[in-house]
Design an enzyme around this catalytic site. Structure first.
Site, PDB file in Angstrom:
ATOM      1  N   ILE A 165       8.516  10.912  -5.502  1.00 19.56           N
ATOM      2  CA  ILE A 165       9.351   9.811  -5.964  1.00 19.56           C
ATOM      3  C   ILE A 165      10.235  10.384  -7.125  1.00 19.56           C
ATOM      4  O   ILE A 165      11.407   9.945  -7.084  1.00 19.56           O
ATOM      5  CB  ILE A 165       8.229   8.959  -6.485  1.00 19.56           C
ATOM      6  CG1 ILE A 165       7.548   8.256  -5.563  1.00 19.56           C
ATOM      7  CG2 ILE A 165       9.072   7.657  -7.241  1.00 19.56           C
ATOM      8  CD1 ILE A 165       6.294   7.336  -5.939  1.00 19.56           C
ATOM      9  N   ASP A 184       8.155  19.018 -14.980  1.00 20.01           N
ATOM     10  CA  ASP A 184       7.207  19.114 -14.181  1.00 20.01           C
ATOM     11  C   ASP A 184       6.521  20.295 -14.372  1.00 20.01           C
ATOM     12  O   ASP A 184       6.817  21.387 -14.912  1.00 20.01           O
ATOM     13  CB  ASP A 184       7.743  19.497 -12.720  1.00 20.01           C
ATOM     14  CG  ASP A 184       6.592  19.004 -11.602  1.00 20.01           C
ATOM     15  OD1 ASP A 184       6.856  17.778 -11.001  1.00 20.01           O
ATOM     16  OD2 ASP A 184       5.509  19.640 -11.596  1.00 20.01           O
ATOM     17  N   ASP A 267       4.600  -1.094 -14.310  1.00 19.55           N
ATOM     18  CA  ASP A 267       4.305  -1.733 -12.919  1.00 19.55           C
ATOM     19  C   ASP A 267       2.650  -1.564 -12.591  1.00 19.55           C
ATOM     20  O   ASP A 267       1.960  -1.946 -11.888  1.00 19.55           O
ATOM     21  CB  ASP A 267       4.904  -1.066 -11.426  1.00 19.55           C
ATOM     22  CG  ASP A 267       4.783  -1.673 -10.235  1.00 19.55           C
ATOM     23  OD1 ASP A 267       4.627  -2.874 -10.382  1.00 19.55           O
ATOM     24  OD2 ASP A 267       4.470  -0.920  -9.421  1.00 19.55           O
ATOM     25  N   GLU A 272      -6.436  -3.257 -13.830  1.00 20.56           N
ATOM     26  CA  GLU A 272      -5.722  -4.257 -13.074  1.00 20.56           C
ATOM     27  C   GLU A 272      -6.617  -5.345 -12.391  1.00 20.56           C
ATOM     28  O   GLU A 272      -7.588  -5.029 -11.882  1.00 20.56           O
ATOM     29  CB  GLU A 272      -4.919  -3.267 -12.024  1.00 20.56           C
ATOM     30  CG  GLU A 272      -3.842  -2.629 -12.603  1.00 20.56           C
ATOM     31  CD  GLU A 272      -2.898  -1.674 -11.597  1.00 20.56           C
ATOM     32  OE1 GLU A 272      -3.048  -1.951 -10.282  1.00 20.56           O
ATOM     33  OE2 GLU A 272      -2.271  -0.885 -11.729  1.00 20.56           O
ATOM     34  N   HIS A 295       1.880  -4.224  -9.868  1.00 22.47           N
ATOM     35  CA  HIS A 295       1.752  -2.961  -9.077  1.00 22.47           C
ATOM     36  C   HIS A 295       2.529  -3.338  -7.786  1.00 22.47           C
ATOM     37  O   HIS A 295       1.628  -2.997  -6.553  1.00 22.47           O
ATOM     38  CB  HIS A 295       0.214  -2.876  -8.968  1.00 22.47           C
ATOM     39  CG  HIS A 295      -0.077  -1.118  -8.658  1.00 22.47           C
ATOM     40  ND1 HIS A 295      -0.992  -0.420  -8.856  1.00 22.47           N
ATOM     41  CD2 HIS A 295       0.672  -0.452  -7.678  1.00 22.47           C
ATOM     42  CE1 HIS A 295      -1.119   0.359  -8.568  1.00 22.47           C
ATOM     43  NE2 HIS A 295       0.052   0.755  -7.937  1.00 22.47           N
ATOM     44  N   ILE A 296       3.719  -3.599  -7.529  1.00 24.45           N
ATOM     45  CA  ILE A 296       4.348  -3.553  -6.281  1.00 24.45           C
ATOM     46  C   ILE A 296       5.505  -2.785  -6.113  1.00 24.45           C
ATOM     47  O   ILE A 296       6.458  -2.805  -5.219  1.00 24.45           O
ATOM     48  CB  ILE A 296       5.066  -5.252  -6.228  1.00 24.45           C
ATOM     49  CG1 ILE A 296       5.775  -5.714  -7.737  1.00 24.45           C
ATOM     50  CG2 ILE A 296       3.858  -6.134  -5.982  1.00 24.45           C
ATOM     51  CD1 ILE A 296       6.877  -5.186  -7.827  1.00 24.45           C
ATOM     52  N   GLY A 297       5.498  -1.417  -6.991  1.00 19.60           N
ATOM     53  CA  GLY A 297       6.574  -0.537  -6.849  1.00 19.60           C
ATOM     54  C   GLY A 297       6.521   0.018  -5.292  1.00 19.60           C
ATOM     55  O   GLY A 297       7.873   0.019  -5.038  1.00 19.60           O
ATOM     56  N   GLY A 298       5.730   0.049  -4.675  1.00 22.83           N
ATOM     57  CA  GLY A 298       5.648   0.386  -3.421  1.00 22.83           C
ATOM     58  C   GLY A 298       5.548  -0.679  -2.158  1.00 22.83           C
ATOM     59  O   GLY A 298       5.675  -0.286  -1.082  1.00 22.83           O
TER      60      GLY A 298
HETATM   61  N1  LIG Z   1       3.824   1.984  -8.464  1.00 20.85           N
HETATM   62  C1  LIG Z   1       3.370   2.004  -7.166  1.00 20.85           C
HETATM   63  O1  LIG Z   1       3.189   1.066  -6.441  1.00 20.85           O
HETATM   64  C2  LIG Z   1       3.332   3.440  -6.719  1.00 20.85           C
HETATM   65  C3  LIG Z   1       3.870   3.637  -5.393  1.00 20.85           C
HETATM   66  C4  LIG Z   1       3.702   4.927  -4.896  1.00 20.85           C
HETATM   67  C5  LIG Z   1       3.094   6.120  -5.861  1.00 20.85           C
HETATM   68  N2  LIG Z   1       2.834   5.722  -6.946  1.00 20.85           N
HETATM   69  C6  LIG Z   1       2.293   6.566  -7.947  1.00 20.85           C
HETATM   70  O2  LIG Z   1       3.575   7.569  -8.333  1.00 20.85           O
HETATM   71  C7  LIG Z   1       3.054   8.687  -8.931  1.00 20.85           C
HETATM   72  C8  LIG Z   1       3.962   9.819  -8.230  1.00 20.85           C
HETATM   73  O3  LIG Z   1       3.792   9.454  -6.717  1.00 20.85           O
HETATM   74  P1  LIG Z   1       4.456  11.017  -5.809  1.00 20.85           P
HETATM   75  O4  LIG Z   1       4.357  10.589  -4.449  1.00 20.85           O
HETATM   76  O5  LIG Z   1       5.946  11.269  -6.393  1.00 20.85           O
HETATM   77  O6  LIG Z   1       3.418  12.200  -6.090  1.00 20.85           O
HETATM   78  P2  LIG Z   1       3.905  13.777  -6.071  1.00 20.85           P
HETATM   79  O7  LIG Z   1       2.401  14.288  -5.925  1.00 20.85           O
HETATM   80  O8  LIG Z   1       4.598  14.040  -4.726  1.00 20.85           O
HETATM   81  O9  LIG Z   1       4.492  14.092  -7.352  1.00 20.85           O
HETATM   82  C9  LIG Z   1       3.744  14.239  -8.416  1.00 20.85           C
HETATM   83  C10 LIG Z   1       4.466  15.230  -9.531  1.00 20.85           C
HETATM   84  O10 LIG Z   1       3.871  15.559 -10.896  1.00 20.85           O
HETATM   85  C11 LIG Z   1       3.904  16.651 -11.089  1.00 20.85           C
HETATM   86  N3  LIG Z   1       2.937  16.901 -12.219  1.00 20.85           N
HETATM   87  C12 LIG Z   1       1.448  16.708 -12.306  1.00 20.85           C
HETATM   88  N4  LIG Z   1       0.935  16.690 -13.332  1.00 20.85           N
HETATM   89  C13 LIG Z   1       1.920  16.662 -14.173  1.00 20.85           C
HETATM   90  C14 LIG Z   1       1.811  16.724 -15.553  1.00 20.85           C
HETATM   91  N5  LIG Z   1       0.731  16.876 -16.439  1.00 20.85           N
HETATM   92  N6  LIG Z   1       3.246  16.804 -16.240  1.00 20.85           N
HETATM   93  C15 LIG Z   1       4.441  16.796 -15.441  1.00 20.85           C
HETATM   94  N7  LIG Z   1       4.286  16.781 -14.148  1.00 20.85           N
HETATM   95  C16 LIG Z   1       3.070  16.857 -13.454  1.00 20.85           C
HETATM   96  C17 LIG Z   1       3.347  17.432  -9.825  1.00 20.85           C
HETATM   97  O11 LIG Z   1       3.596  18.995  -9.983  1.00 20.85           O
HETATM   98  C18 LIG Z   1       4.419  16.766  -8.959  1.00 20.85           C
HETATM   99  O12 LIG Z   1       5.538  17.410  -8.789  1.00 20.85           O
HETATM  100  C19 LIG Z   1       1.486   8.852  -8.365  1.00 20.85           C
HETATM  101  O13 LIG Z   1       0.722   8.662  -9.565  1.00 20.85           O
HETATM  102  C20 LIG Z   1       1.417   7.736  -7.285  1.00 20.85           C
HETATM  103  O14 LIG Z   1       0.072   7.299  -7.329  1.00 20.85           O
HETATM  104  C21 LIG Z   1       2.866   4.445  -7.503  1.00 20.85           C
END
Ligand SMILES: NC(=O)c1ccc[n+]([C@@H]2O[C@H](COP(=O)([O-])OP(=O)(O)OC[C@H]3O[C@@H](n4cnc5c(N)ncnc54)[C@H](O)[C@@H]3O)[C@@H](O)[C@H]2O)c1
Length: 412
Positions: A165, A184, A267, A272, A295-298
């Site tokens: 993301i 990261d 979100d 929740e 929590h509707i981001g996705g």
């Molecule tokens: N709001 C929503 O509806 C919704 C939808 C999809 C995903 N999400 C959440 O979004 C987040 C990201 O999803 P994604 O698919 O991009 O995940 P991803 O695994 O592709 O990316 C996560 C990144 O965070 C990095 N990371 C881990 N620990 C870290 C730290 N302490 N400091 C800095 N970077 C760190 C990782 O190295 C990785 O590059 C997740 O928590 C996921 O659950 C939320």
């Protein structure tokens, strides 16, 4: 793989159970592929009912409400794979599924773009203070002013977590003329002109908008707390579409009251509600320039369609060729189909000597192995074998006798 090669695999004996209203498109993929026994139910099943129904099921499709517990997996003697038609896999006892050699798939990246788009939308709304103007207009108050409203162009987007993301947000933000800074824990290739921040503090100090895209881990719990917020640029905006535990909300409120952070979009929350209509409380309620979403981001139609397609494809390739790429339990393997062979899948406990036992038992019965692939994880090993067609039934029989065997399946 062409149909003519699918000789010995009785598709009509495969039972597929799809729960929780999984799309008809998914069922159609199996029907079109020759799997006639597909049952689709609209609701989730409780543990007891699922235990009753799972006995003869080879492939189970669920969303997030059906819990696949140890007891369910113990009753599921024929189960080969579970498709979670959603983002997470927490509803499945993965340890137990691994020990039973059940492959578990999901669709982790189907909603990536939906989240990234909403981050950009929220950034524009917050930097223009649209939510306050919208609220006032609904209340019959005319609030025409440019003070405190800005463009995104030229501002710095600070992305914490440059994964799927985060990197999509990076691309979209640059397309709008923003500078991108990311932080990261892993070294990531910057996209476009994005720059890596050397520390979280540096990112906080330099960013006009800070957006979080990290997973929920011990290290990310309250990553944004009072001491980190002390580094925030005055007038900056904080967006959390990742996980609720990542931001200390009372600390964020304090920072907003002090006029440091001046806008926020949230979100996800440490707590929740379970279902629509349930009461929901957060310390940010009532604050100006704060967008709160449930929590509707996705949650978009496109993400749902993409989840259906992604998981069905994974299950279909698993059924047809034994491909386990994207599995959370059985090790990931993809052996290309071989002409004129029969394919057998063998899952075993990961102890030394199983592969040599497989090879010696087959060779002692003159079964010629034409292709073979092994992959192991901590607990189990997965072998895909392509053998002579004439001796494949014998080979499957022999493999069932190998010590430490969990599952053997003749594929075609
Ligand atoms: N709001 C929503 O509806 C919704 C939808 C999809 C995903 N999400 C959440 O979004 C987040 C990201 O999803 P994604 O698919 O991009 O995940 P991803 O695994 O592709 O990316 C996560 C990144 O965070 C990095 N990371 C881990 N620990 C870290 C730290 N302490 N400091 C800095 N970077 C760190 C990782 O190295 C990785 O590059 C997740 O928590 C996921 O659950 C939320």
């Amino acid at each position: 793989m062409s149909e003519k090669k699918l000789t010995s695999y009785p598709k009509e004996k495969i039972n597929i159970l799809l729960l929780e209203n999984i799309s008809e498109t998914a069922a159609k993929i199996f029907h079109d592929g020759g799997y006639a026994n597909v049952v689709r139910l609209s609701g989730a099943l409780g543990e007891e009912e699922l235990i009753k129904q799972i006995k003869d099921v080879h492939l189970l499709g669920i969303r997030s409400k059906t819990k696949v517990t140890k007891a369910v997996l113990e009753a599921a003697t024929k189960l080969q794979a579970i498709g979670c038609f959603c983002i997470g896999v927490n509803q499945v006892d993965l340890k137990s599924a691994t020990h039973h050699g059940v492959t578990v798939f999901n669709a982790p990246y189907s909603n990536t773009r939906s989240v990234a788009e909403l981050v950009i939308a929220s950034s524009i709304f917050l930097i223009r203070r649209i939510s306050d103007k919208n609220k006032a207009a609904h209340e019959g108050i005319w609030l025409k002013e440019s003070k405190g409203s800005y463009e995104l162009r030229g501002k710095t987007m600070g992305i914490i977590g440059y994964g799927n993301i985060g990197s999509q947000v990076s691309v979209l933000a640059e397309a709008l003329g923003m500078k991108v800074l990311f932080y990261d824990v892993i070294t990531k290739l910057p996209l476009g002109n994005a720059h890596r921040a050397h520390s979280l503090q540096e990112l906080m100090q330099r960013s006009d908008i800070v957006t979080l895209h990290v997973p929920e881990t011990k290290q990310t719990k309250e990553l944004i707390n009072e001491s980190m917020l002390a580094h925030a640029k005055k007038g900056s905006i904080l967006i959390n579409y990742a996980r609720g535990e990542v931001v200390d909300l009372p600390a964020l409120r304090k920072s907003m009251e002090a006029g440091i952070v001046t806008g926020a979009a949230l979100d996800v929350y440490p707590w929740e509600p379970e279902k629509n209509g349930d009461r929901f409380e957060t310390p940010l309620q009532g604050m100006p320039n704060v967008i709160l979403t449930p929590h509707i981001g996705g949650s978009t139609e496109e993400a749902q369609a993409s989840i259906g397609e992604d998981v069905s494809d994974k299950l279909f390739h698993f059924l047809e060729n034994g491909v386990t790429i994207g599995s959370h339990t059985v090790p990931e393997l993809n052996l290309p189909p071989q002409e004129g062979t029969h394919r057998i899948l063998h899952i075993h406990n990961n102890v030394p000597g199983v592969l040599s036992a497989i090879n010696s038992t087959l060779s002692s019965h003159h079964v010629n192995i034409l292709a073979q692939y092994l992959k192991t994880n901590e607990d189990i090993g997965y072998v895909v074998l392509d053998v002579d067609q004439e001796l494949s039934a014998k080979a499957a029989e022999l493999l069932r006798e190998v010590k430490e065997t969990i599952k053997v399946r003749m594929l075609y």
